[in-house]
Design a protein around this motif. Structure first.
Motif, PDB file in Angstrom:
ATOM      1  N   TYR A 107      40.860 -25.098 -65.495  1.00  0.00           N
ATOM      2  CA  TYR A 107      39.890 -25.746 -64.619  1.00  0.00           C
ATOM      3  C   TYR A 107      40.621 -26.700 -63.692  1.00  0.00           C
ATOM      4  O   TYR A 107      41.723 -27.179 -64.004  1.00  0.00           O
ATOM      5  CB  TYR A 107      38.722 -26.383 -65.378  1.00  0.00           C
ATOM      6  N   HIS A 108      40.002 -26.930 -62.537  1.00  0.00           N
ATOM      7  CA  HIS A 108      40.617 -27.786 -61.515  1.00  0.00           C
ATOM      8  C   HIS A 108      39.506 -28.431 -60.702  1.00  0.00           C
ATOM      9  O   HIS A 108      38.336 -28.069 -60.837  1.00  0.00           O
ATOM     10  CB  HIS A 108      41.557 -26.957 -60.627  1.00  0.00           C
ATOM     11  N   PHE A 109      39.884 -29.327 -59.815  1.00  0.00           N
ATOM     12  CA  PHE A 109      38.896 -30.194 -59.169  1.00  0.00           C
ATOM     13  C   PHE A 109      38.999 -30.171 -57.637  1.00  0.00           C
ATOM     14  O   PHE A 109      40.065 -29.918 -57.077  1.00  0.00           O
ATOM     15  CB  PHE A 109      39.083 -31.639 -59.659  1.00  0.00           C
ATOM     16  N   HIS A 110      37.846 -30.474 -57.015  1.00  0.00           N
ATOM     17  CA  HIS A 110      37.788 -30.646 -55.558  1.00  0.00           C
ATOM     18  C   HIS A 110      37.022 -31.927 -55.253  1.00  0.00           C
ATOM     19  O   HIS A 110      35.991 -32.203 -55.865  1.00  0.00           O
ATOM     20  CB  HIS A 110      37.061 -29.472 -54.901  1.00  0.00           C
ATOM     21  N   SER A 111      37.522 -32.669 -54.279  1.00  0.00           N
ATOM     22  CA  SER A 111      36.829 -33.884 -53.837  1.00  0.00           C
ATOM     23  C   SER A 111      36.953 -34.006 -52.317  1.00  0.00           C
ATOM     24  O   SER A 111      38.068 -34.045 -51.808  1.00  0.00           O
ATOM     25  CB  SER A 111      37.430 -35.123 -54.498  1.00  0.00           C
ATOM     26  N   SER A 113      32.954 -32.270 -53.073  1.00  0.00           N
ATOM     27  CA  SER A 113      32.626 -30.944 -53.599  1.00  0.00           C
ATOM     28  C   SER A 113      32.791 -29.885 -52.514  1.00  0.00           C
ATOM     29  O   SER A 113      32.666 -30.173 -51.317  1.00  0.00           O
ATOM     30  CB  SER A 113      31.191 -30.914 -54.131  1.00  0.00           C
ATOM     31  N   GLU A 114      33.083 -28.658 -52.938  1.00  0.00           N
ATOM     32  CA  GLU A 114      33.170 -27.545 -51.993  1.00  0.00           C
ATOM     33  C   GLU A 114      31.773 -26.977 -51.762  1.00  0.00           C
ATOM     34  O   GLU A 114      31.302 -26.888 -50.631  1.00  0.00           O
ATOM     35  CB  GLU A 114      34.111 -26.481 -52.548  1.00  0.00           C
ATOM     36  N   ASN A 115      31.106 -26.553 -52.843  1.00  0.00           N
ATOM     37  CA  ASN A 115      29.719 -26.097 -52.703  1.00  0.00           C
ATOM     38  C   ASN A 115      28.811 -27.293 -52.445  1.00  0.00           C
ATOM     39  O   ASN A 115      29.108 -28.418 -52.866  1.00  0.00           O
ATOM     40  CB  ASN A 115      29.277 -25.378 -53.982  1.00  0.00           C
ATOM     41  N   VAL A 126      34.107 -29.615 -60.366  1.00  0.00           N
ATOM     42  CA  VAL A 126      35.105 -28.919 -61.186  1.00  0.00           C
ATOM     43  C   VAL A 126      34.828 -27.418 -61.139  1.00  0.00           C
ATOM     44  O   VAL A 126      33.658 -26.996 -61.103  1.00  0.00           O
ATOM     45  CB  VAL A 126      35.107 -29.432 -62.659  1.00  0.00           C
ATOM     46  N   HIS A 127      35.899 -26.640 -61.072  1.00  0.00           N
ATOM     47  CA  HIS A 127      35.817 -25.178 -61.134  1.00  0.00           C
ATOM     48  C   HIS A 127      36.507 -24.697 -62.406  1.00  0.00           C
ATOM     49  O   HIS A 127      37.716 -24.897 -62.552  1.00  0.00           O
ATOM     50  CB  HIS A 127      36.504 -24.547 -59.915  1.00  0.00           C
ATOM     51  N   MET A 128      35.742 -24.076 -63.297  1.00  0.00           N
ATOM     52  CA  MET A 128      36.311 -23.489 -64.510  1.00  0.00           C
ATOM     53  C   MET A 128      36.508 -22.004 -64.237  1.00  0.00           C
ATOM     54  O   MET A 128      35.537 -21.267 -64.058  1.00  0.00           O
ATOM     55  CB  MET A 128      35.358 -23.709 -65.682  1.00  0.00           C
ATOM     56  N   LEU A 193      37.468 -16.668 -54.084  1.00  0.00           N
ATOM     57  CA  LEU A 193      38.326 -17.824 -54.285  1.00  0.00           C
ATOM     58  C   LEU A 193      38.157 -18.723 -53.064  1.00  0.00           C
ATOM     59  O   LEU A 193      38.003 -18.225 -51.946  1.00  0.00           O
ATOM     60  CB  LEU A 193      39.799 -17.405 -54.388  1.00  0.00           C
ATOM     61  N   THR A 194      38.195 -20.038 -53.252  1.00  0.00           N
ATOM     62  CA  THR A 194      38.051 -20.954 -52.102  1.00  0.00           C
ATOM     63  C   THR A 194      39.407 -21.357 -51.538  1.00  0.00           C
ATOM     64  O   THR A 194      39.481 -22.223 -50.675  1.00  0.00           O
ATOM     65  CB  THR A 194      37.271 -22.232 -52.496  1.00  0.00           C
ATOM     66  N   THR A 195      40.460 -20.739 -52.050  1.00  0.00           N
ATOM     67  CA  THR A 195      41.818 -20.975 -51.542  1.00  0.00           C
ATOM     68  C   THR A 195      42.455 -19.631 -51.231  1.00  0.00           C
ATOM     69  O   THR A 195      42.022 -18.602 -51.780  1.00  0.00           O
ATOM     70  CB  THR A 195      42.669 -21.705 -52.605  1.00  0.00           C
TER      71      THR A 195
HETATM   72 ZN    ZN Z   1      38.369 -24.502 -56.869  1.00  0.00          ZN
END
Ligand code: ZN
Length: 243
Positions: A107-111, A113-115, A126-128, A193-195
């Motif tokens: 899991y990893h994080f975005h700040s 949020s993406e969505n 968090v994305h699991m 994937l968002t990357t």
């Molecule tokens: Zn992500």
């Protein structure tokens, strides 16, 4: 072929830390999201029609079955890969979805949020990331509002790796269960994937109930990454969001 590419993408996602910060893409300037598709032929999907993140809205009523979570305390290391902070898991934590098994990889994080949900952006997400035996992906996303400190985050982030390429072992392994809300009602849509390489065919499961993280927790993550790590909202096109 597509499955192999997705498997490769997950492997790169999990292991690119060994090369430190990936210089080939970022969140601003010439290597920012608007140009990801142009940076490599492998990123052609970044211009696809089923991309993530999205603004979740216009929900279609559906009969989504409960996600069967079976999570163990097997998150054993935390990595700063220059794009996010990520906790890697030993095999043994999984969800059952669509009558088959997806194993939790990291899991990893975005700040921020993406969505977004109904137009609302959250300070942290968090994305699991789960993969089945064929490499197909399912991502469980949880939003965080600013509020009370989150104990699960406090455990995982006890020693945040400060520099791109830094990796710490977790002396006490963590469970992703600590980052799930009490209510496991969720929204579902198909995305990517968002990357980079923005591979499509990803099952997105966004928990309806947000958690909270303290202002100090959110700002410690933000100051570790130095810049926002959210890809802009992508068009929904022909997709629907089920609930
Ligand atoms: Zn992500």
């Amino acid at each position: 072929m597509k499955r192999n590419l997705i498997t490769l993408a997950v492997a790169m996602f999990a292991f690119n830390v060994t090369a430190g910060s990936d210089p080939h893409w970022g969140y601003s300037g010439k290597t920012g999201p608007q140009n990801w598709y142009n940076l490599s032929e492998a990123n052609a999907s970044c211009e696809g029609q089923n991309q993530s993140p999205i603004d979740l809205s216009g929900f279609v009523e559906s009969t989504l079955s409960a996600i069967d979570f079976s999570y163990q305390a097997q998150g054993h290391e935390i990595i700063n890969n220059g794009h996010t902070v990520q906790v890697n898991f030993e095999t043994g934590s999984q969800i059952k979805l669509d009558q088959h098994q997806f194993n939790l990889v990291q899991y990893h994080f975005h700040s921020p949020s993406e969505n977004h949900i109904n137009g609302k952006s959250y300070p942290l997400e968090v994305h699991m990331v789960h993969a089945d035996a064929d490499g197909a992906l399912a991502v469980v996303a949880v939003m965080f509002d600013e509020g009370a400190e989150n104990e699960g985050l406090a455990k995982a982030w006890a020693s945040l790796p400060k520099h791109a390429g830094d990796k710490h072992s977790l002396s006490t392994p963590v469970s992703a269960f600590d980052l799930l809300p009490k209510s496991q009602d969720y929204y579902r849509f198909n995305g990517s994937l968002t990357t980079p390489p923005c591979s499509e065919g990803v099952r997105w499961l966004v928990m309806k109930q947000p958690l909270t993280a303290s202002k100090a927790q959110i700002s410690s993550f933000q100051s570790t990454l130095h810049e926002p790590n959210n890809r802009p909202i992508q068009p929904l096109n022909a997709r629907v969001v089920m609930q």
